[in-house]
Design an enzyme around this catalytic site. Structure first.
Site, short mmCIF file in Angstrom:
data_model
loop_
_atom_site.label_atom_id
_atom_site.label_comp_id
_atom_site.label_asym_id
_atom_site.label_seq_id
_atom_site.Cartn_x
_atom_site.Cartn_y
_atom_site.Cartn_z
N ASP A 144 -0.75 -1.61 -4.08
CA ASP A 144 -1.53 -1.96 -2.88
C ASP A 144 -1.66 -3.47 -2.68
O ASP A 144 -2.75 -3.99 -2.46
CB ASP A 144 -2.92 -1.32 -2.93
CG ASP A 144 -2.89 0.19 -2.80
OD1 ASP A 144 -1.79 0.76 -2.85
OD2 ASP A 144 -3.95 0.79 -2.65
N ASP A 187 2.97 1.80 -3.01
CA ASP A 187 2.37 1.71 -1.66
C ASP A 187 1.95 0.27 -1.34
O ASP A 187 0.86 0.03 -0.81
CB ASP A 187 1.14 2.62 -1.56
CG ASP A 187 1.45 4.06 -1.91
OD1 ASP A 187 2.59 4.50 -1.68
OD2 ASP A 187 0.56 4.76 -2.43
#
Length: 348
Positions: A144, A187
């Protein structure tokens, strides 16, 4: 026309005390609230160990183009507050940008928390801003790395997201990244904004995988996956999500160990246009995050890509190829126009 002293328009930050301030946050705090004209903060080269919170409008940060200007911190999702509650993802940022018309050049943003179950998500930058521009910047983290707000309507696994924008109204936000370097593994570009990444390098870094010791054949197959480049949560009524134009997708991970993306929420939209895609990208290209219902709503597009990972022969059936007419809609001007016809200023 109101006369504005240069001292209110430009601020210099330097670690050695030769500027107006020695910390970036103190320079930002000195800007009057609700200012309606840009303030440029020149940040001299150096490593600034700061957790920044920016909510003043029209802030422009300019780092040193010859030597690195680095902003770094090490908060992470598994860290706890004094009362024992978790930071979770959205308090873990190194830099939070919560004001519109923000821009930055020649700055490196790092979250040094590392990786692993004891760390979890660790944001380098949280951008909850409309008409935000990043040029010649570096974003470095693991899970992230870069969050492009706003938040989705609600969390999947708990009652609240936490973080600085919990409960804030959701807005349609546009962001532009040019000549940037973005590094991470899980991600590491995620969120709901409409964002264009033009001529950027997207570096997928390998990670240690504990599941590689598993004797379960299915688990062993999954253990070869190091991550996903994107996890979009594009709102259903927004035409564009993430669009990568003329980018390089590079990695130090094994072949076929990354996917181009997976849907953090249904209706995720991601496109790769004329990109150079390395062999680290899995032949299937896209993953459904074990949500088969998302396959009918996501819009995952490709056009004119090249490189070892660009072949569409084994791509999942629910992704598609833009045709020549459709790709004409995928320009910076059309993607970012919005209702105010915004177009980022021309610049290298």
């Amino acid at each position: 026309m109101q006369y504005i002293p240069a001292s209110l328009l430009e601020i210099t930050v330097s670690l050695d005390g030769s500027g107006d301030y020695t910390s970036i946050q103190s320079a930002i705090d000195a800007i009057p609230p609700d200012r309606e004209y840009p303030t440029t903060i020149y940040i001299q080269a150096g490593i600034y160990n700061e957790k920044l919170h920016i909510e003043k409008p029209y802030v422009r940060l300019i780092g040193n183009s010859d030597q690195p200007t680095v902003i770094t911190y090490n908060d992470y999702a598994r860290k706890t507050f004094p009362d024992g509650s978790l930071y979770h993802t959205f308090y873990s940022y190194t830099v939070f940008v919560g004001s519109d018309d923000f821009s930055v050049e020649h700055v490196t943003f790092i979250n040094t928390a590392g990786a692993g179950e004891q760390v979890g998500q660790a944001l380098a930058v949280y951008v909850d801003s409309d008409r935000a521009v990043f040029r010649h910047c570096r974003f470095i983290g693991q899970q992230d790395t870069l969050f492009t707000g706003p938040l989705p309507p609600q969390p999947i696994d708990r009652g609240t997201f936490g973080g600085p924008r919990e409960g804030a109204p959701r807005r349609k936000q546009r962001q532009y990244y040019k000549h940037c370097y973005i590094e991470g593994n899980v991600d590491f570009i995620f969120g709901s904004a409409t964002a264009v990444f033009e001529q950027c390098e997207i570096f997928a870094r390998k990670r240690a995988l504990l599941s590689q010791v598993s004797v379960n054949p299915e688990a062993t197959e999954q253990s070869s996956i190091h991550g996903w480049l994107t996890a979009a949560s594009t709102p259903e009524d927004v035409k564009y999500g993430y669009v990568f134009i003329d980018c390089q997708l590079t990695s130090d991970a094994p072949a076929h160990s990354f996917y181009l993306g997976r849907p953090w929420r249904n209706y995720a939209k991601v496109a790769f246009v004329r990109c150079d895609i390395g062999e680290h990208i899995h032949p299937e290209g896209w993953h459904n995050w074990n949500k088969t219902e998302a396959e009918s709503s996501v819009i995952y597009k490709e056009y004119g890509n090249q490189g070892a990972g660009a072949s569409r022969e084994q791509r999942v059936s629910w992704s598609s190829l833009l045709d020549r007419t459709e790709v004409e809609e995928y320009t910076v001007a059309r993607i970012l126009a919005g209702e105010d016809s915004w177009l980022p200023e021309a610049g290298s």
